[in-house]
Design a protein around this motif. Sequence first.
Motif, PDB file in Angstrom:
ATOM      1  N   ALA A 100       9.016  12.333   7.928  1.00  0.00           N
ATOM      2  CA  ALA A 100       9.061  13.797   7.958  1.00  0.00           C
ATOM      3  C   ALA A 100       7.760  14.378   8.503  1.00  0.00           C
ATOM      4  N   PHE A 101       6.636  13.789   8.124  1.00  0.00           N
ATOM      5  CA  PHE A 101       5.347  14.266   8.637  1.00  0.00           C
ATOM      6  C   PHE A 101       5.225  13.978  10.131  1.00  0.00           C
ATOM      7  N   MET A 161       0.837  -1.183   0.000  1.00  0.00           N
ATOM      8  CA  MET A 161       0.000   0.000   0.000  1.00  0.00           C
ATOM      9  C   MET A 161       0.884   1.249   0.000  1.00  0.00           C
ATOM     10  N   THR A 162       0.578   2.176  -0.836  1.00  0.00           N
ATOM     11  CA  THR A 162       1.346   3.409  -0.965  1.00  0.00           C
ATOM     12  C   THR A 162       0.955   4.412   0.123  1.00  0.00           C
ATOM     13  N   TRP A 163       1.965   4.924   0.827  1.00  0.00           N
ATOM     14  CA  TRP A 163       1.702   5.942   1.845  1.00  0.00           C
ATOM     15  C   TRP A 163       1.299   7.244   1.158  1.00  0.00           C
ATOM     16  N   ARG A 164       0.342   7.916   1.728  1.00  0.00           N
ATOM     17  CA  ARG A 164      -0.094   9.232   1.265  1.00  0.00           C
ATOM     18  C   ARG A 164      -0.144  10.179   2.460  1.00  0.00           C
ATOM     19  N   ALA A 165       0.123  11.431   2.192  1.00  0.00           N
ATOM     20  CA  ALA A 165       0.019  12.432   3.254  1.00  0.00           C
ATOM     21  C   ALA A 165      -1.408  12.430   3.791  1.00  0.00           C
ATOM     22  N   PRO A 166      -1.560  12.445   5.108  1.00  0.00           N
ATOM     23  CA  PRO A 166      -2.896  12.335   5.688  1.00  0.00           C
ATOM     24  C   PRO A 166      -3.810  13.502   5.336  1.00  0.00           C
ATOM     25  N   GLU A 167      -5.091  13.191   5.279  1.00  0.00           N
ATOM     26  CA  GLU A 167      -6.104  14.241   5.118  1.00  0.00           C
ATOM     27  C   GLU A 167      -6.133  15.060   6.398  1.00  0.00           C
ATOM     28  N   ILE A 168      -6.554  16.295   6.287  1.00  0.00           N
ATOM     29  CA  ILE A 168      -6.577  17.172   7.465  1.00  0.00           C
ATOM     30  C   ILE A 168      -7.893  17.930   7.498  1.00  0.00           C
ATOM     31  N   HIS A 202      -2.272  28.246  10.066  1.00  0.00           N
ATOM     32  CA  HIS A 202      -1.241  28.158   9.025  1.00  0.00           C
ATOM     33  C   HIS A 202      -0.500  26.824   9.051  1.00  0.00           C
ATOM     34  N   ARG A 203      -0.280  26.264  10.221  1.00  0.00           N
ATOM     35  CA  ARG A 203       0.312  24.927  10.310  1.00  0.00           C
ATOM     36  C   ARG A 203      -0.574  23.926   9.570  1.00  0.00           C
ATOM     37  N   GLN A 204      -1.868  23.997   9.834  1.00  0.00           N
ATOM     38  CA  GLN A 204      -2.814  23.086   9.203  1.00  0.00           C
ATOM     39  C   GLN A 204      -2.923  23.340   7.702  1.00  0.00           C
ATOM     40  N   THR A 205      -2.775  24.586   7.287  1.00  0.00           N
ATOM     41  CA  THR A 205      -2.840  24.902   5.858  1.00  0.00           C
ATOM     42  C   THR A 205      -1.711  24.216   5.108  1.00  0.00           C
ATOM     43  N   LEU A 206      -0.508  24.213   5.670  1.00  0.00           N
ATOM     44  CA  LEU A 206       0.599  23.521   5.008  1.00  0.00           C
ATOM     45  C   LEU A 206       0.273  22.042   4.838  1.00  0.00           C
ATOM     46  N   LEU A 207      -0.252  21.419   5.874  1.00  0.00           N
ATOM     47  CA  LEU A 207      -0.608  20.004   5.784  1.00  0.00           C
ATOM     48  C   LEU A 207      -1.742  19.783   4.786  1.00  0.00           C
ATOM     49  N   LEU A 208      -2.673  20.716   4.718  1.00  0.00           N
ATOM     50  CA  LEU A 208      -3.780  20.625   3.758  1.00  0.00           C
ATOM     51  C   LEU A 208      -3.258  20.641   2.323  1.00  0.00           C
ATOM     52  N   LYS A 209      -2.229  21.437   2.065  1.00  0.00           N
ATOM     53  CA  LYS A 209      -1.634  21.510   0.724  1.00  0.00           C
ATOM     54  C   LYS A 209      -0.975  20.195   0.326  1.00  0.00           C
ATOM     55  N   LEU A 258      -1.278  13.338  -1.201  1.00  0.00           N
ATOM     56  CA  LEU A 258      -0.179  13.131  -2.140  1.00  0.00           C
ATOM     57  C   LEU A 258       0.727  11.991  -1.690  1.00  0.00           C
ATOM     58  N   THR A 259       1.315  11.319  -2.644  1.00  0.00           N
ATOM     59  CA  THR A 259       2.281  10.260  -2.352  1.00  0.00           C
ATOM     60  C   THR A 259       3.622  10.877  -1.999  1.00  0.00           C
ATOM     61  N   ALA A 260       4.503  10.047  -1.446  1.00  0.00           N
ATOM     62  CA  ALA A 260       5.852  10.516  -1.121  1.00  0.00           C
ATOM     63  C   ALA A 260       6.548  11.034  -2.377  1.00  0.00           C
ATOM     64  N   GLU A 261       6.362  10.345  -3.491  1.00  0.00           N
ATOM     65  CA  GLU A 261       6.988  10.780  -4.745  1.00  0.00           C
ATOM     66  C   GLU A 261       6.474  12.154  -5.166  1.00  0.00           C
ATOM     67  N   GLN A 262       5.175  12.367  -5.058  1.00  0.00           N
ATOM     68  CA  GLN A 262       4.618  13.675  -5.414  1.00  0.00           C
ATOM     69  C   GLN A 262       5.126  14.761  -4.470  1.00  0.00           C
ATOM     70  N   LEU A 263       5.250  14.432  -3.192  1.00  0.00           N
ATOM     71  CA  LEU A 263       5.736  15.412  -2.219  1.00  0.00           C
ATOM     72  C   LEU A 263       7.188  15.807  -2.483  1.00  0.00           C
ATOM     73  N   ARG A 264       7.938  14.928  -3.132  1.00  0.00           N
ATOM     74  CA  ARG A 264       9.345  15.206  -3.468  1.00  0.00           C
ATOM     75  C   ARG A 264       9.491  15.915  -4.819  1.00  0.00           C
TER      76      ARG A 264
END
Length: 176
Positions: A107-108, A1-8, A30-37, A41-47
Motif C-alpha cells: 500500500a505504501f 524482520m518486521t516491516w515498518r512504515a518508513p521514516e520521512i 501534506h502528502r509527507q505529513t500523512l507519511l510522517l503520521k 509503525l508496523t503493519a498491524e499498528q497501521l491496521r
Amino acid sequence: MTWRAPEIDRQNEPYVGDERTLLEGWLDYHRQTLLLKCAGLTAEQLRTPSVEPSGLTLLGLVRHMADVERWWFRIRAAGEDITGLFDDEEDPDADLNAVAGADAEAAFATFAAEVEAARKAAAGLPLDRTFVRPRRDGTSDEINVRWVYLHMIEEYARHNGHADLIRERIDGVTGD
C-alpha cells in the motif's frame, strides 16, 4: 524482520513562489505529513482502528489517498482511461474499510507510485484547464485543475487531522 512504515524527512512548505509552486509545495507538505503520521509503525499498528466507534485506520488513509490522487489528477484532470485502485460495487469505501488483509508495504509503494503518477499527469496541465465531473445524482460540475490542487490540500489536511488522533491513540506520538 518486521516491516515498518518508513521514516520521512518532511520538507517545509514554500513561503514564496508563484501560484503553481505554492500549490504543489503545500500539497507535497501534506502528502509527507500523512507519511510522517505513519512512520515507524508496523503493519498491524497501521491496521488498528483506534478512535472508537470509527473503524478508520492509518493504512486505510494511505490507501484512500493513493486512490484520491489517481481519481483527481489522473482520471479526472488528465482524462486517463484507468480504473480506481479499490473499486468495489459492494463497498464504495473499500480503500478505507478493507484493510484487515491488506499488505501495508504494498500500500505504501502504491501510494508513492500514485503520487509520482499524479505529479506527472498534472505537470503539463494549465491550472485554468477545465473538465467536467459527473456526479452520482446525474448532474455535473465544470472544474479546473487549480480547484483539484486546492481540494487535494483540503482532503489531506482533513485526513491528516484524523491521522494525528489515530497515531496518538496507537502509541502516544503527537506532533504537527
